[in-house]
Motif scaffolding. Structure first.
Motif, short mmCIF file in Angstrom:
data_model
loop_
_atom_site.label_atom_id
_atom_site.label_comp_id
_atom_site.label_asym_id
_atom_site.label_seq_id
_atom_site.Cartn_x
_atom_site.Cartn_y
_atom_site.Cartn_z
N SER A 1 6.16 12.70 7.58
CA SER A 1 6.52 11.30 7.41
C SER A 1 6.64 10.64 8.78
O SER A 1 6.91 11.29 9.79
CB SER A 1 7.86 11.18 6.68
OG SER A 1 8.95 11.39 7.57
N ALA B 1 1.32 4.33 -2.93
CA ALA B 1 1.18 5.77 -2.69
C ALA B 1 2.39 6.54 -3.23
O ALA B 1 2.24 7.62 -3.83
CB ALA B 1 1.03 6.03 -1.19
N LEU B 2 3.59 5.99 -3.07
CA LEU B 2 4.78 6.64 -3.59
C LEU B 2 4.81 6.62 -5.11
O LEU B 2 5.28 7.58 -5.75
CB LEU B 2 6.04 5.98 -3.02
CG LEU B 2 6.29 6.21 -1.52
CD1 LEU B 2 7.46 5.36 -1.04
CD2 LEU B 2 6.57 7.69 -1.24
N GLU C 1 10.46 7.11 2.43
CA GLU C 1 9.31 8.02 2.34
C GLU C 1 9.51 9.03 1.22
O GLU C 1 8.73 9.97 1.07
CB GLU C 1 9.14 8.78 3.67
CG GLU C 1 8.97 7.89 4.90
CD GLU C 1 7.65 7.13 4.92
OE1 GLU C 1 6.68 7.62 4.29
OE2 GLU C 1 7.58 6.06 5.57
N THR D 1 2.16 6.76 -7.01
CA THR D 1 1.23 7.82 -7.40
C THR D 1 1.90 9.18 -7.35
O THR D 1 1.76 10.00 -8.26
CB THR D 1 -0.01 7.82 -6.47
OG1 THR D 1 -0.71 6.58 -6.62
CG2 THR D 1 -0.95 8.96 -6.80
N ALA D 2 2.67 9.43 -6.28
CA ALA D 2 3.36 10.71 -6.13
C ALA D 2 4.38 10.93 -7.23
O ALA D 2 4.46 12.01 -7.83
CB ALA D 2 4.03 10.78 -4.76
N ASP E 1 -2.43 18.01 -3.78
CA ASP E 1 -2.86 16.66 -3.39
C ASP E 1 -2.03 15.61 -4.13
O ASP E 1 -1.98 15.60 -5.35
CB ASP E 1 -4.34 16.49 -3.73
CG ASP E 1 -4.90 15.16 -3.24
OD1 ASP E 1 -4.19 14.45 -2.49
OD2 ASP E 1 -6.06 14.82 -3.60
N LYS F 1 -2.54 12.27 -3.67
CA LYS F 1 -3.25 10.99 -3.68
C LYS F 1 -3.84 10.71 -5.06
O LYS F 1 -4.02 11.62 -5.86
CB LYS F 1 -4.36 11.01 -2.63
CG LYS F 1 -3.82 11.08 -1.20
CD LYS F 1 -4.96 11.07 -0.21
CE LYS F 1 -4.42 11.13 1.22
NZ LYS F 1 -5.50 11.12 2.22
N GLU G 1 0.83 -1.20 0.00
CA GLU G 1 0.00 0.00 0.00
C GLU G 1 0.87 1.26 0.00
O GLU G 1 0.59 2.23 -0.72
CB GLU G 1 -0.91 -0.01 1.23
CG GLU G 1 -1.85 1.18 1.33
CD GLU G 1 -2.74 1.11 2.55
OE1 GLU G 1 -3.39 2.14 2.86
OE2 GLU G 1 -2.80 0.05 3.21
N HIS G 2 1.93 1.23 0.80
CA HIS G 2 2.83 2.39 0.87
C HIS G 2 3.54 2.62 -0.46
O HIS G 2 3.63 3.76 -0.95
CB HIS G 2 3.85 2.16 1.98
CG HIS G 2 4.86 3.24 2.14
ND1 HIS G 2 4.51 4.57 2.30
CD2 HIS G 2 6.22 3.21 2.15
CE1 HIS G 2 5.61 5.30 2.41
NE2 HIS G 2 6.66 4.50 2.32
N ASN G 3 4.02 1.55 -1.08
CA ASN G 3 4.68 1.68 -2.38
C ASN G 3 3.72 2.24 -3.43
O ASN G 3 4.12 3.05 -4.28
CB ASN G 3 5.22 0.32 -2.84
CG ASN G 3 6.54 -0.04 -2.19
OD1 ASN G 3 7.36 0.83 -1.91
ND2 ASN G 3 6.76 -1.32 -1.95
#
Length: 412
Positions: free
Chosen positions: A323, A193-194, A248, A196-197, A410, A412, A189-191
């Motif tokens: 973070s 999000a990164l 992060e 997407t960024a 944003d 996300k 899940e964390h990967n």
């Protein structure tokens, strides 16, 4: 002490999500002797996952200090050929590499910085081929950390050694998400999000970033074809892995001749087990032309003088102030953690994978695109809740990227 069950989960995370060890693949591990119990768990699990061979290189702070205190200069300035062959042989075989890092930031504070600089340069020169495997993601690799006594007591000086280690374990397992019921799923899940960024930043295609903060007024040009990365990476063989745990950041490379202005550090830098703190660098046309430090100025000078590329930048990374590492309110004196609490930049070599087609380019071609080369790659922290960053687009318009240390739009 953190439970054995938690250490088992951490070891499994390092192998499955960190290096993503494959069946019949070899594994190289660098580990502190003080962390032997945890390292044995990693080795056992590696074999359970089907590793064909696991090689452990042990590090011992006491022996390291004795070496720097007593070894003659000609030994300090040399790196044995057998060690080079060891690294190259495993890399050529496609081995995964796991660094279990634990740093004592005061270990070499009384050692002549020139001796440490000689040794660091010798290692970097000797392992240049091996580093090409790492920095071009030709093999899978990952860096994690575990507590050791001196490091833990640096963070928690008023606690006993045992209590300090326990407190540092508690901080680490939370930051690397091992305290989750399913750490591997939490990292997926964390990967995501990164990813997407970094996709959003790649669409922006900024030509330049402008940094403003107390003691910082810096402009960083980004080369044409730069790529933002972050979180998981993909090896040459198509294996997804996580180079840093925690991570992060989203990061790219600057143009080696396009950095101008002044930047000030916001956290101590542990370089070669010596601290550099409260330092400022001034750049002109990409090169450091002036510097000062309240602590470790001689060490900083030796770092900058390693080679031509050590006075230029190889990475620019964005990390929001909220973070998990930053919210821990701890200064770790360990770049793996501190760089993930703060926006940072790196002196030295750039990752060729941060440029379109860069992994397949020669050194001359990379240089023509403004990609820095060096024996060093040293991250240092420049972010805080007072940092603002603007991005300059291709048409010359400017927009806010960071305000007060966090994203201005944003992600996300």
């Amino acid at each position: 002490m953190v439970s054995k069950q938690m250490q088992e989960k951490y070891a499994e995370l390092a192998l499955k999500t960190g290096v993503n060890l494959q069946k019949n693949q070899a594994l190289m591990i660098n580990a502190p002797i003080e962390g032997a119990d945890f390292t044995r768990i990693v080795v056992r699990k590696a074999y359970e996952l089907g590793a064909k061979d696991v090689h452990v290189s042990w590090g011992d702070d006491a022996l390291t200090k004795l070496y720097y205190e007593n070894a003659p200069d000609e030994v300090i300035a040399d790196y044995p050929e057998w060690k080079v062959k060891l690294h190259d042989t495993y890399a050529e075989d496609g081995a995964a590499v796991l660094e279990i890092r634990s740093t004592n930031p005061d270990l070499l504070k009384d050692i002549d910085p020139s001796r440490v600089a000689k040794a660091s340069k010798a290692v970097a020169q000797a392992l240049r081929n091996f580093q090409q495997y790492i920095m071009n993601d030709r093999i899978t690799w990952s860096i994690i950390s575990i507590p050791t006594g001196d490091w833990a007591q640096k963070l928690f000086p008023n606690k006993s050694k045992e209590d300090a280690i326990e407190s540092l374990w508690d901080a680490i397992v939370k930051i690397v998400r091992v305290d989750n019921d399913n750490p591997i799923a939490a990292w997926e899940e964390h990967n995501a999000a990164l990813i997407t960024a970094r996709k959003k930043l790649n669409k922006k295609n900024y030509q330049k970033l402008i940094y403003k903060a107390p003691g910082t007024d810096l402009e960083i040009a980004l080369p044409k074809g730069h790529i933002w990365k972050g979180g998981s990476a993909v090896s040459e063989k198509g294996i997804t892995f996580n180079p840093n745990m925690p991570t992060e950041e989203v990061f790219t490379l600057p143009h080696k001749y396009g950095v101008n202005g002044t930047v000030s550090s916001t956290k101590p830098l542990n370089y070669g087990d010596s601290l550099i703190d409260n330092f400022t660098l001034t750049f002109k046309d990409g090169k450091v032309v002036d510097f000062k430090a309240e602590q470790g100025e001689d060490t900083l000078k030796h770092l900058l003088d390693t080679d031509e590329g050590s006075r230029r930048l190889g990475e620019v990374a964005l990390v929001p102030h909220e973070s998990p590492v930053s919210q821990s309110s701890l200064i770790f004196y360990n770049t793996l953690f501190d760089e993930n609490a703060s926006c940072h930049i790196a002196l030295g070599k750039a990752y060729p994978t941060n440029l379109e087609g860069g992994a397949d380019m020669s050194e001359e071609e990379l240089d023509q695109h403004g990609v820095n080369d060096s024996l060093n790659h040293v991250d240092f922290m420049i972010g805080s809740e007072k940092l603002d960053i603007d991005g300059v687009k291709e048409d010359g318009t400017t927009e806010a990227v960071f305000r007060h240390g966090t994203w201005a739009f944003d992600m996300k």
